[in-house]
Design an enzyme around this catalytic site. Structure first.
Site, short mmCIF file in Angstrom:
data_model
loop_
_atom_site.label_atom_id
_atom_site.label_comp_id
_atom_site.label_asym_id
_atom_site.label_seq_id
_atom_site.Cartn_x
_atom_site.Cartn_y
_atom_site.Cartn_z
CD GLU A 193 32.41 41.33 53.02
OE1 GLU A 193 32.34 40.12 52.70
OE2 GLU A 193 33.12 41.92 52.65
CB SER A 197 35.54 34.94 60.17
OG SER A 197 36.46 35.73 60.11
N GLY A 215 35.84 35.08 51.99
CA GLY A 215 37.16 35.59 51.87
C GLY A 215 38.24 34.24 51.90
N GLY A 216 38.78 34.21 53.04
CA GLY A 216 39.78 33.33 53.14
C GLY A 216 39.50 31.72 52.93
CG HIS A 246 35.57 44.24 50.11
ND1 HIS A 246 36.65 44.56 51.36
CD2 HIS A 246 35.17 43.10 50.50
CE1 HIS A 246 36.53 43.45 52.03
NE2 HIS A 246 35.86 42.71 51.53
N GLY A 303 38.36 38.53 57.99
CA GLY A 303 39.67 38.08 58.18
C GLY A 303 40.47 37.87 59.47
CD GLU A 346 39.84 43.43 52.52
OE1 GLU A 346 39.97 43.17 51.54
OE2 GLU A 346 39.53 42.53 53.63
CG ASN A 354 36.75 39.36 47.75
OD1 ASN A 354 37.49 39.35 47.18
ND2 ASN A 354 36.54 40.39 48.65
CD1 TRP A 355 38.41 33.47 45.17
CD2 TRP A 355 39.99 33.36 43.74
NE1 TRP A 355 37.90 32.40 44.36
CE2 TRP A 355 39.09 32.05 43.62
CE3 TRP A 355 40.85 33.03 42.70
CZ2 TRP A 355 38.91 31.20 42.71
CZ3 TRP A 355 41.21 32.15 41.70
CH2 TRP A 355 40.11 31.27 41.71
CE LYS A 356 38.81 39.68 51.47
NZ LYS A 356 38.55 40.02 52.89
#
Ligand code: 13P
Length: 254
Positions: free
Chosen positions: A168, A213, A234-235, A95, A174, A97, A9-11
């Site tokens: 999640e 993470s 993510g990251g 998600h 993050g 976010e 998930n590149w956000k």
């Protein structure tokens, strides 16, 4: 047997150049990945690059959201039909976010889920508690509510069977703080058992990913857990070497 799925998930990260470079590097490393299914979810404007670069490869791609509406006067939204038009396989829905920054409710998320499956795409439904909720002992209550939003759709458990779940924990996203393998497994097992009460076969086949993470250093141990079937990354999905290392860790647990 559940095939591990490692989805990035590149956000809201990237550029045309970065997308092309990252996809080139992932494609180049794919030869080493044997068992895991690999997917990327770039921002909407870059989906066409994914389509151009990934068509004909085993790498799947998808979006980070989908409108709950079919079409029409919904400024700024992107429909499931459009995602299908670009060759998407997956669409992330719910998600944390989006729950937080776009005030998405379980009802809205359930409608998005339905829209995604109605168009033959696979939703990745995110569920997870905040730190406060965990500290209040409400983890199971919260993830059950997130899951039930889909289980209570007219299609019921058959509708859920069309998707993938991603647990999640919001406090692990993050932050560099990862749920321990035991903490994650506990929630994954809870989710699977909840589905099993409706249909044991669907529960046995359902892929439940962990997200929060996940990194090359912890991916192996997390995915070694009985009910963890991959990761929503993510990251670490923004660095080809890290993402590919997590895909390898998925292989090891296939
Ligand atoms: P991080 O891997 O950056 O913690 O993000 C996880 C996530 O939110 C994936 O959807």
């Amino acid at each position: 047997m559940r095939q591990p799925l490692i989805a990035g998930n590149w956000k809201m990260n990237g550029s045309k150049v970065m997308t092309a470079e990252l996809l080139t590097a992932i494609k180049a490393g794919l030869g080493d990945i044997e068992a895991s299914e690999v997917a990327v979810c770039p921002p909407f404007p870059y989906l066409h690059i994914a389509e151009e670069m990934l068509s004909g490869t085993p790498i799947r791609y998808g979006s980070q959201d989908c409108s709950r509406e079919e079409d029409g006067a919904f400024t700024g939204q992107v429909s499931a039909t459009m995602l299908k038009d670009f060759g998407c396989t997956y669409a992330i829905v719910g998600h944390s976010e989006r729950r937080l920054f776009n005030a998405e409710t379980d009802a809205v998320i359930a409608r998005k889920y339905q829209m995604v499956t109605a168009h033959g795409l696979t939703p990745i439904l995110c569920v997870g508690e905040t730190l406060e909720e965990r500290e209040q002992g409400k983890t199971e209550e919260v993830v059950a509510r997130h899951l039930d939003a889909v289980l209570e759709l007219p299609g019921g458990v058959a509708e859920l069977a069309k998707g993938v779940i991603a647990y999640e924990p919001v406090w692990a996203i993050g932050t560099g703080v990862t749920a321990t393998p035991e903490q994650a497994q506990e929630v994954h097992a809870f989710l699977r058992q909840r589905v099993a009460k409706k249909d044991p076969e669907v529960a046995a086949e359902l892929r439940i990913l962990y997200g929060g993470s996940m990194k090359p250093g912890n991916a192996l141990e997390l995915m070694a857990q009985a009910d963890i079937d991959g990761g929503l990354i993510g990251g670490a999905a923004l660095k080809a070497a890290d993402f590919l290392a997590i895909c390898k860790a998925g292989d090891a647990n296939a």
